[in-house]
Scaffold this active site. Structure first.
Site, PDB file in Angstrom:
ATOM      1  N   LYS A 197       0.807  -1.114  -0.235  1.00  0.00           N
ATOM      2  CA  LYS A 197      -0.250   0.162   0.007  1.00  0.00           C
ATOM      3  C   LYS A 197       1.114   1.327   0.207  1.00  0.00           C
ATOM      4  O   LYS A 197       0.375   2.380  -0.728  1.00  0.00           O
ATOM      5  CB  LYS A 197      -0.995   0.023   1.295  1.00  0.00           C
ATOM      6  CG  LYS A 197      -0.392  -0.004   2.480  1.00  0.00           C
ATOM      7  CD  LYS A 197      -0.025   1.108   3.118  1.00  0.00           C
ATOM      8  CE  LYS A 197       0.774   1.118   4.423  1.00  0.00           C
ATOM      9  NZ  LYS A 197       1.034   2.447   5.039  1.00  0.00           N
ATOM     10  N   THR A 254      -3.665   5.432   3.078  1.00  0.00           N
ATOM     11  CA  THR A 254      -2.343   5.877   2.697  1.00  0.00           C
ATOM     12  C   THR A 254      -2.694   6.668   1.316  1.00  0.00           C
ATOM     13  O   THR A 254      -1.768   7.468   0.939  1.00  0.00           O
ATOM     14  CB  THR A 254      -1.311   4.895   2.672  1.00  0.00           C
ATOM     15  OG1 THR A 254      -1.680   3.871   2.021  1.00  0.00           O
ATOM     16  CG2 THR A 254      -1.056   4.535   3.896  1.00  0.00           C
TER      17      THR A 254
END
Length: 355
Positions: A197, A254
């Site tokens: 991620k 994120t």
């Protein structure tokens, strides 16, 4: 293993995340020893009760004792929480192996992949500890900005490990009304989600830095998840993990939250900064930078198509123009949406299917 079976916890790594976890655990009544790499960080915490370098404006309880001495940090400890950067993990565990005589619970809170060996953090730790320690290793991963955790913003996270009794005991040690911990077994998926991620967050920062719009960011998140699943399947992860906290949850956070260091790296790349400039603007480590190189190598090893990872890698290490990368991604051959995601393809579309 129950929360009452340990009193002293050693947190290795006094960055933002390590400090936030030390703060969380200290408020639950545990005695915390916090190891810092920089003498200035340890001295400041002891003197001012604040980590002004990495987690400013958070008052740290007196039950947190900061030190630069690793032997002092782990002497008589009941649990070890590893929050050092991924590139320092191997050396840290080598030192711990010389200091610790009995197996203890180990919680890995670092998200990354070791570049040279392409090992996940649990594999790095296992390679430098006796086999008797391996069942005691767990993974903490999920959508959790350190600054929000330390300010008691509601947070949910995953704790994964082989020994479910151990996981349940540690789960109770962490859990609070504001910090909810879910238990799991898939250590591979939890770690891949947490590492990959960060690469996608760099891509999301580029998308926003180029002002490509919300549609493009949503596409990057969705197709980024598909890449994570493809690599996870190849490496033996449980696909369902990627739809949970350490996969989709952390990915969304994120890729949409400006507090992400990796997102900020992407923003800088979009505005023309090079890697020398990016590295000089912050003390903190953007794990997505080395992880993009490792992920690219894993994609090649397992013969997995990861075009977003490749694009981020090319921007970071080959100097390619971000707009050219976007053009390449949008010009790829059309295919079925679920191609490569499942062991048996569910796509029924022909070669002109939507991309």
């Amino acid at each position: 293993m129950t929360p009452t079976s340990f009193r002293v916890l050693s947190v290795i790594g006094a960055g933002a995340w390590g400090t936030a976890l030390a703060h969380l655990l200290a408020t639950k009544g545990f005695s915390i020893r916090l190891w810092a790499h920089e003498p200035e960080v340890a001295e400041t915490i002891q003197r001012t009760r604040e980590n002004s370098w990495y987690l400013p404006e958070v008052v740290l309880p007196n039950s947190i004792q900061a030190t630069i001495s690793l032997p002092d940090c782990v002497q008589g400890t009941d649990v070890i929480l590893l929050a050092a950067p991924s590139h320092a993990m191997a050396n840290m565990v080598k030192q711990l192996n010389l200091l610790l005589k009995e197996p203890l619970p180990i919680i890995i809170a670092t998200k990354g992949i070791e570049e040279g060996t392409l090992q996940l953090m649990s594999q790095v730790v296992e390679s430098h500890l006796p086999a008797s320690w391996h069942p005691f290793i767990t993974i903490l991963s999920g959508p959790s900005f350190a600054s929000e955790v330390s300010r008691w913003k509601p947070t949910t996270i995953l704790l994964a490990g082989r020994d479910f009794n151990l996981v349940n005991g540690l789960q109770q040690a962490f859990i609070t009304p504001q910090f909810r911990v879910y238990a799991g077994r898939d250590m591979i998926g939890a770690q891949l989600g947490g590492a990959l991620k960060n690469v996608m967050a760099i891509g999301a920062g580029v998308v926003d830095g180029l002002d490509l719009g919300s549609n493009a960011r949503a596409a990057l998140i969705t197709r980024g998840l598909a890449e994570m699943i493809r690599l996870g399947r190849a490496m033996g992860a449980d696909v369902s993990t990627f739809y949970g906290l350490s996969g989709l949850g952390d990915l969304v956070l994120t890729c949409t939250g400006t507090l992400s260091r990796n997102y900020q790296v992407g923003m800088q790349l979009a505005k023309g900064a090079n890697m020398t400039t990016v590295r000089s603007t912050t003390r903190t480590v953007a794990e997505g930078v080395p992880t993009s190189r490792a992920a690219m190598a894993l994609a090649e090893r397992y013969h997995v198509d990861m075009p977003i990872v490749r694009g981020v890698f090319q921007m970071l290490f080959e100097g390619r123009n971000p707009r050219h990368i976007v053009t390449d991604l949008m010009s790829r051959l059309a295919k079925g949406e679920t191609d490569g995601l499942f062991s048996v393809s569910t796509a029924t579309f022909g070669p002109r299917a939507h991309s």
